[in-house]
Design a protein around this motif. Sequence first.
Motif, PDB file in Angstrom:
ATOM      1  N   ASP A 139       0.823  -1.213   0.000  1.00 45.59           N
ATOM      2  CA  ASP A 139       0.000   0.000   0.000  1.00 45.59           C
ATOM      3  C   ASP A 139       0.862   1.270   0.000  1.00 45.59           C
ATOM      4  N   LEU A 140       2.079   1.152   0.536  1.00 48.11           N
ATOM      5  CA  LEU A 140       2.998   2.295   0.541  1.00 48.11           C
ATOM      6  C   LEU A 140       3.853   2.351  -0.721  1.00 48.11           C
ATOM      7  N   GLY A 141       3.640   1.435  -1.656  1.00 47.55           N
ATOM      8  CA  GLY A 141       4.365   1.467  -2.921  1.00 47.55           C
ATOM      9  C   GLY A 141       5.658   0.693  -2.930  1.00 47.55           C
ATOM     10  N   ALA A 142       5.857  -0.213  -1.942  1.00 40.39           N
ATOM     11  CA  ALA A 142       7.122  -0.940  -1.869  1.00 40.39           C
ATOM     12  C   ALA A 142       7.261  -1.986  -2.966  1.00 40.39           C
ATOM     13  N   ASP A 143       6.196  -2.260  -3.698  1.00 39.88           N
ATOM     14  CA  ASP A 143       6.335  -3.164  -4.838  1.00 39.88           C
ATOM     15  C   ASP A 143       6.885  -2.445  -6.058  1.00 39.88           C
ATOM     16  N   LEU A 144       7.003  -1.099  -5.970  1.00 38.38           N
ATOM     17  CA  LEU A 144       7.535  -0.312  -7.084  1.00 38.38           C
ATOM     18  C   LEU A 144       8.903   0.287  -6.769  1.00 38.38           C
ATOM     19  N   GLU A 145       9.092   0.686  -5.538  1.00 41.97           N
ATOM     20  CA  GLU A 145      10.348   1.335  -5.148  1.00 41.97           C
ATOM     21  C   GLU A 145      10.579   1.103  -3.657  1.00 41.97           C
ATOM     22  N   PRO A 146      11.820   1.274  -3.192  1.00 35.71           N
ATOM     23  CA  PRO A 146      12.107   1.038  -1.778  1.00 35.71           C
ATOM     24  C   PRO A 146      11.326   1.995  -0.870  1.00 35.71           C
ATOM     25  N   VAL A 147      10.927   1.464   0.293  1.00 34.67           N
ATOM     26  CA  VAL A 147      10.176   2.225   1.287  1.00 34.67           C
ATOM     27  C   VAL A 147      10.871   2.038   2.632  1.00 34.67           C
ATOM     28  N   PRO A 148      10.981   3.071   3.460  1.00 31.76           N
ATOM     29  CA  PRO A 148      11.608   2.901   4.779  1.00 31.76           C
ATOM     30  C   PRO A 148      10.891   1.822   5.592  1.00 31.76           C
ATOM     31  N   ALA A 149      11.653   0.928   6.189  1.00 33.02           N
ATOM     32  CA  ALA A 149      11.067  -0.176   6.961  1.00 33.02           C
ATOM     33  C   ALA A 149      10.252   0.352   8.133  1.00 33.02           C
ATOM     34  N   ALA A 150      10.756   1.402   8.803  1.00 29.14           N
ATOM     35  CA  ALA A 150      10.033   1.949   9.952  1.00 29.14           C
ATOM     36  C   ALA A 150       8.664   2.471   9.534  1.00 29.14           C
ATOM     37  N   THR A 151       8.581   3.055   8.348  1.00 26.74           N
ATOM     38  CA  THR A 151       7.300   3.580   7.863  1.00 26.74           C
ATOM     39  C   THR A 151       6.289   2.456   7.676  1.00 26.74           C
ATOM     40  N   VAL A 152       6.758   1.324   7.171  1.00 27.46           N
ATOM     41  CA  VAL A 152       5.865   0.181   6.964  1.00 27.46           C
ATOM     42  C   VAL A 152       5.316  -0.310   8.301  1.00 27.46           C
ATOM     43  N   LEU A 153       6.185  -0.497   9.273  1.00 28.35           N
ATOM     44  CA  LEU A 153       5.737  -1.032  10.564  1.00 28.35           C
ATOM     45  C   LEU A 153       4.829  -0.037  11.286  1.00 28.35           C
ATOM     46  N   ASP A 154       5.174   1.240  11.208  1.00 27.72           N
ATOM     47  CA  ASP A 154       4.319   2.249  11.844  1.00 27.72           C
ATOM     48  C   ASP A 154       2.952   2.308  11.183  1.00 27.72           C
ATOM     49  N   SER A 155       2.913   2.059   9.882  1.00 24.52           N
ATOM     50  CA  SER A 155       1.644   2.105   9.159  1.00 24.52           C
ATOM     51  C   SER A 155       0.688   1.029   9.659  1.00 24.52           C
ATOM     52  N   VAL A 156       1.200  -0.158   9.942  1.00 23.95           N
ATOM     53  CA  VAL A 156       0.335  -1.244  10.434  1.00 23.95           C
ATOM     54  C   VAL A 156      -0.334  -0.826  11.730  1.00 23.95           C
ATOM     55  N   ARG A 157       0.458  -0.326  12.676  1.00 22.66           N
ATOM     56  CA  ARG A 157      -0.097   0.041  13.981  1.00 22.66           C
ATOM     57  C   ARG A 157      -1.029   1.249  13.856  1.00 22.66           C
ATOM     58  N   ALA A 158      -0.655   2.194  13.002  1.00 21.72           N
ATOM     59  CA  ALA A 158      -1.484   3.395  12.864  1.00 21.72           C
ATOM     60  C   ALA A 158      -2.842   3.069  12.262  1.00 21.72           C
ATOM     61  N   ARG A 159      -2.870   2.206  11.274  1.00 18.02           N
ATOM     62  CA  ARG A 159      -4.154   1.853  10.644  1.00 18.02           C
ATOM     63  C   ARG A 159      -5.048   1.076  11.602  1.00 18.02           C
ATOM     64  N   LEU A 160      -4.455   0.213  12.412  1.00 19.26           N
ATOM     65  CA  LEU A 160      -5.254  -0.507  13.396  1.00 19.26           C
ATOM     66  C   LEU A 160      -5.789   0.436  14.460  1.00 19.26           C
ATOM     67  N   ALA A 161      -4.952   1.388  14.897  1.00 14.18           N
ATOM     68  CA  ALA A 161      -5.394   2.357  15.907  1.00 14.18           C
ATOM     69  C   ALA A 161      -6.506   3.237  15.355  1.00 14.18           C
ATOM     70  N   ALA A 162      -6.370   3.672  14.092  1.00 13.40           N
ATOM     71  CA  ALA A 162      -7.391   4.518  13.488  1.00 13.40           C
ATOM     72  C   ALA A 162      -8.717   3.798  13.348  1.00 13.40           C
ATOM     73  N   ALA A 163      -8.665   2.476  13.213  1.00 10.41           N
ATOM     74  CA  ALA A 163      -9.894   1.687  13.089  1.00 10.41           C
ATOM     75  C   ALA A 163     -10.498   1.344  14.440  1.00 10.41           C
ATOM     76  N   GLY A 164      -9.852   1.793  15.525  1.00 10.21           N
ATOM     77  CA  GLY A 164     -10.396   1.543  16.856  1.00 10.21           C
ATOM     78  C   GLY A 164     -10.018   0.221  17.460  1.00 10.21           C
ATOM     79  N   ALA A 165      -8.999  -0.459  16.917  1.00 13.87           N
ATOM     80  CA  ALA A 165      -8.575  -1.727  17.498  1.00 13.87           C
ATOM     81  C   ALA A 165      -7.926  -1.472  18.855  1.00 13.87           C
ATOM     82  N   PRO A 166      -8.314  -2.191  19.905  1.00 13.88           N
ATOM     83  CA  PRO A 166      -7.697  -1.996  21.224  1.00 13.88           C
ATOM     84  C   PRO A 166      -6.208  -2.268  21.172  1.00 13.88           C
ATOM     85  N   ALA A 167      -5.478  -1.619  22.066  1.00 13.33           N
ATOM     86  CA  ALA A 167      -4.022  -1.775  22.076  1.00 13.33           C
ATOM     87  C   ALA A 167      -3.611  -3.229  22.252  1.00 13.33           C
TER      88      ALA A 167
END
Length: 777
Positions: free
Chosen positions: A73-101
């Motif tokens: 979703d961050l475009g890593a199938d086309l070009e390199p993406v920072p690893a930290a951005t990928v991992l932060d994205s998973v947690r951020a999307r779950l938090a935005a959806a209201g998933a409990p910690a």
Amino acid sequence: MDHATETPALRDWLAARDRAFLAELLRLRPDAATPPPRSSEVLAARLQLRASARRVLPGLDATALAVLEAAVDLGADLEPVPAATVLDSVRARLAAAGAPARERPTLAQLRTALDALRQRALVIGDGPGRGGRFAGRAGLAGRALRVADGAWAALPPGWALLPDPDRPTPERLRAALAEIDDHQRRLLDTLVEAGGLGTTREADPAADPALPVPRLIAAGLLERVDHATVRLPAAVRALLRGIPLPEGRVPLRPDPPATLPAGDADARGAAAALELIRGVRDLLELLGGAPAAVRRDGTVGMREHRRLAEALGPELPRLVAVAAAAGLLGVGAPHPLPAEDTGGDYLAPAPAADAFLAAEPAARWAMLIDGLRGADVDPAADRPLLSPEARRADLPALRTAIGDLLLDADAAVADPAGALLHRRPLVAVRTPPAALESALADLAALGLIAREGPAAAATAAWRAARAATGAELAARLAPLLPAPTGDLIAQEDLTILVPGPAEPALAAALARFTDVESTGVASVHRMSEESVRRGLDSGMTAAELHALLAERALGEVPQAMGFLIDDVARRHGLLRGGPAASYLRCADAAELAGIMASPAAAGLGLRRLADTVLIAQAPLAEVLAALRAAGRPAVAEDADGAVLDLAEEPRRVAEALPRAPAPQPADAEVIARAVDDLVRGDAAAAAGDGAGGTRIGMDDDPATGAAAQDLLARAARAGIEVTIGYVDRNGRALRRRVRPVTVGGGHVDALDPAEGRVLRFLMHRVTEVVQEAPPVP
């Protein structure tokens, strides 16, 4: 986005790995190891094949698949993406959806999941840890990753685990599909058949919203590409094709499943295995005496099914499936042929059945387990025996996934279905509840797991089965079985209790003069006038029966048993028969007179030679069977008066039924040889690097065709332009810069920005695909 750290091409990244990494990679992806790849370039081409990725992806848990999804979703199938951005994205999307910690994976768990992807070469990049791992506490600054070609495209269309407010859920799409009218449904079905792309004036944003296409767009069932083009979303296409997608919230945090104490799982598993072994033995003996006729389509008819089920009970389908998987059953002309041969084929024991019947319990158990490894027949399927429609190709992998899940838990898992959804989501989503229940029942019947209600626990037998096969497996299973016993307990009600698995000699003796009344680790056998007569008919004497009971019994033998044996023996053998065609003799002339007056006499062609001798025109076996049916059992004898056993030779067919090949684990020697070839090939290869961007020239190698299709699919997802070289129908080589919209079915539909229309390119006419490198800030 930070592009400071680039990732090398997969072939160069593989060439920089150490031998341990490459060996583990090939163990996890054994299809890439045979034949041994000559270089990292060859290995990279194999790993990027979509078929190879499809084999490895089902082995990933939900956390790893969520990390892969976030990267794409961050475009890593086309070009390199920072690893930290990928991992932060998973947690951020779950938090935005209201998933409990407590339901969101930790960064440490996400790093571990990223390493699982990296070890399988599904992502390319190196972390700060030892050997390039991402796990650990070191920061990820400057560390980038890229998704390998073919990795995401190998997942089912529309697959998604992470919440996205801009993407309708499968539940919402399913509800929307249920509300459309017949005209809209036909429109969607047409788009499915046409590749997912269509042109219509109703796609114009200014079109009447009451028209079918605007209504489908508003419902999320179509996407507007431009003012005249619509596209079928991948998730909608999957639902229309019946492809299962994740629904509801899939647990992404890799916490251990809820467990219960396993209790005596190993003992219960061994008891279940002994019961199955007994059932398979009874099946082989039944079919050895009376093979089951099969129909022209190769299945067993209802009449034969009922006959077998009356003798073996409701477990018949599983017994046939397990025995066939172990190579114990075959279809063909048995030898000897049945007395009333119809000229067709029969289901009967195969040659391997004799080795099974002669083997010790542990060896029998090992034979059935080894057969189950590749067994693809679902015994719960409502189909005739041997029907090909009862096969499920995914059953072996499903059983393995369940067994390994339970084995790792080291306790009874309270909800195996829920645990499977996290541990193997691709397997769980495509598995109907009935198939899951059937797989659990298969494992439980073989004693590989023990069940108590919905909970299940792996047994030591599953651990042994994962480590060994054949004779080695039998040696590991032997200690799990109760020790065979040669003792019995004779009871006043004419039953015999064997307090454990009977020794082979005792079991064979009991089978001759008793009937099994109940089974299990301990078994109960009943003596009756008929069963004792059967034993005497087989050549046993009254003295031998008395001696057997006296020698084996714990305690005294009840007088009632002795009286029964003596009473049957007193009347047994008064009537004697031998070949004339055959003859009958008896010291009691009245007995022979009664036979001559019976209805059976005419059919047998009986004639009196003397007061104590009759001769018959029918064969002796037929005479004895007719007399036994008339309530006048006779004993066969030879020329010296010794008792003959006229039991028919067990019937066998020449070949076993075809069996699905069992999944083969990666061979350590093959992997070591492949790693050696890789190292030598890379050392000999000339180092070189191409210009920026990606160019794939098409040739006869399937790997380049797959790579070109993956590049086009990535461009379609990202909405970027590529240059396609192709040959038109007149043989002219042309090039055109387009934006791919849909890829599949042997063609690519792409929008030509210069002309504002959608063009279709047949993949077999495409000669090259070029994507320019993105500008680096």
